[in-house]
Write a protein that holds these residues in place. Structure first.
Motif, short mmCIF file in Angstrom:
data_model
loop_
_atom_site.label_atom_id
_atom_site.label_comp_id
_atom_site.label_asym_id
_atom_site.label_seq_id
_atom_site.Cartn_x
_atom_site.Cartn_y
_atom_site.Cartn_z
N VAL A 28 -9.04 -0.91 0.30
CA VAL A 28 -8.74 -0.54 -0.98
C VAL A 28 -9.14 -1.00 -2.20
N PRO A 29 -9.94 0.48 -1.98
CA PRO A 29 -10.80 0.60 -3.98
C PRO A 29 -10.62 0.18 -4.91
N GLY A 30 -9.10 0.49 -5.64
CA GLY A 30 -8.36 0.21 -6.55
C GLY A 30 -7.09 1.10 -6.79
N GLU A 57 -1.63 11.23 -1.33
CA GLU A 57 -2.51 12.09 -1.61
C GLU A 57 -4.11 12.56 -1.91
N VAL A 58 -3.65 12.93 -3.10
CA VAL A 58 -4.85 12.63 -4.18
C VAL A 58 -5.71 11.55 -4.31
N ALA A 59 -4.79 10.26 -4.38
CA ALA A 59 -5.26 8.84 -4.23
C ALA A 59 -6.49 8.62 -3.21
N ALA A 60 -5.85 8.91 -2.22
CA ALA A 60 -6.91 8.70 -0.74
C ALA A 60 -8.17 9.47 -0.57
N LEU A 92 0.62 -1.13 -0.26
CA LEU A 92 0.47 0.47 0.22
C LEU A 92 0.92 1.10 -0.09
N CYS A 93 2.27 1.30 -0.70
CA CYS A 93 2.88 2.35 -1.25
C CYS A 93 3.01 2.76 -2.79
N VAL A 116 2.45 4.17 -9.53
CA VAL A 116 1.06 3.39 -9.53
C VAL A 116 1.80 3.76 -7.46
N THR A 117 0.34 4.11 -7.96
CA THR A 117 -0.02 4.22 -5.86
C THR A 117 -1.08 4.27 -5.65
N PRO A 118 -1.30 3.54 -4.44
CA PRO A 118 -2.84 2.39 -4.23
C PRO A 118 -3.63 3.20 -3.91
N MET A 119 -5.25 3.39 -4.09
CA MET A 119 -6.09 3.94 -3.34
C MET A 119 -6.23 3.55 -2.13
#
Length: 399
Positions: free
Chosen positions: A358-360, A383-386, A319-320, A349-352
């Motif tokens: 974890v949505p995606g 931060e954008v992904a979160a 998740l990083c 590549v960043t996890p949401m």
């Protein structure tokens, strides 16, 4: 005057903002003729460019004792530099003190300073300017400004210099982009102020430039603008497809040349996001894609994350965010030969993530010709992904 009293104060652009009584006496100029003027222009009358530069015997610029440049805080928290008289210099005239001030600026000031003749050839650079590009001052003397830094838009910069030479109107705090010779892969941003130099008779001697590296500041401002756009433009709808499309539209081209959102299959079907880590057996669905390249329809091929499988798996496991620099041939790009000649590509590549779910995953891409992603970009991507995950989950709950 006390030994540690400030003689005069300049701001980050080399403009005089403070003028002491001692300076008035030493230079025989009142504050009205000094404050607001560039220090190099003010002292031109006591400094002959033909005599400037390194000592011919030692190759080094001679240090003149009695002056020091130290950082000071100006009004509103701005940074500036104080020129201090360390000890009184009895029996020395304004010419000697002018040389001393200039020597201090050219050897101690962290502001990059250059002196160019009317043909825009380099007469002198200070220690800070040489350090910005990791070149020896002697290597650029007599050359063009482009020998110090590879300008991203040389025509615009040269036009600005010629305009200052012709009109005498200074150019203040202009943003100039360039690539240092020692690091051509990265574009730096400089705040540049330019002043015309002329003698007491009005004869134009050239221009002086004051340069401050503001790359970190400009990157932070660009990040803040992207994050602000995400806050303003996402969340106005509870449609899952629309939310994902709005996200990539915000990021391209402001932050990336291409962006892609892939959601885990259970989330698309309305189920709660699974907890991490997410295994490779969990299907993903591509929800949105945006690019500046009309010939490219996806970061990968087919319906799966095939561009960077190792990075995808790692991002969903720990998740990083993952930072990747790669050559097109490594991703089986049919444009690989032409792209390889242009240079490497860059991707994040960043996890949401959402609480424990974890949505995606969010993928970002930059092509050659644009600065590659750096470590400082990972925090913004995460931060954008979160933030996007919150809106995705609201849309999922509504569905």
């Amino acid at each position: 005057m006390a030994s540690d009293d400030v003689l005069l104060v300049i701001d980050a652009a080399g403009v005089i903002v403070g003028w002491s009584q001692e300076a008035r006496s030493l230079f025989e100029r009142g504050a009205d003729l000094a404050v607001g003027r560039p220090v190099v222009e003010l002292l031109t009358a006591v400094w002959d460019p033909a005599d400037a530069g390194p000592d011919r015997r030692s190759g080094r610029t001679a240090a003149v004792p009695g002056l020091a440049v130290k950082p000071v805080t100006l009004r509103e928290g701005r940074s500036g530099w104080g020129i201090y008289l360390l000890r009184p210099e009895e029996g020395r005239g304004a010419d000697t003190r002018g040389h001393a001030v200039l020597t201090a600026l050219f050897t101690q000031s962290p502001i990059g300073m250059q002196v160019l003749d009317p043909d825009l050839r380099v007469l002198r650079v200070n220690t800070a300017a040489a350090g910005m590009s990791a070149v020896e001052p002697a290597d650029v003397l007599g050359g063009r400004l482009g020998d110090v830094v590879h300008l991203s838009d040389p025509e615009e910069t040269v036009a600005m210099l010629h305009d200052v030479l012709a009109t005498g109107e200074p150019a203040l705090d202009r943003l100039v982009r360039g690539r240092p010779p020692n690091d051509p892969a990265h574009e730096d941003v400089y705040s540049v102020s330019v002043f015309r130099l002329q003698d007491a008779d009005g004869r134009v001697l050239g221009v002086s430039t004051a340069v401050v590296d503001v790359t970190v500041r400009e990157r932070a401002l660009a990040h803040a603008r992207v994050l602000n756009d995400v806050r303003e433009r996402l969340g106005h709808t509870l449609e899952l497809d629309t939310t994902c499309r709005e996200l990539v539209d915000v990021l391209v081209p402001a932050f990336a040349d291409a962006a892609e959102v892939d959601l885990l299959d259970p989330v698309v079907r309305g189920e709660a996001p699974p907890p991490g880590p997410v295994g490779p057996a969990m299907p993903l669905r591509r929800m949105s894609f945006a690019t500046v390249d009309p010939q490219r329809d996806s970061l990968g091929t087919g319906t799966g994350p095939f561009s960077f499988p190792g990075a995808w798996l790692q991002a969903l496991t720990d998740l990083c965010p993952q930072l990747i620099t790669y050559w097109p041939g490594e991703t089986h790009d049919h444009h690989s030969q032409a792209s390889r000649a242009q240079g490497p590509h860059s991707a994040i590549v960043t996890p949401m993530t959402l609480r424990n779910g974890v949505p995606g995953i969010l993928s970002l891409y930059r092509s050659p010709g644009r600065d590659r992603f750096v470590d400082q970009d990972l925090d913004l991507a995460l931060e954008v992904a979160a933030r996007a995950s919150l809106h995705v989950d609201n849309a999922r709950r509504y569905a």
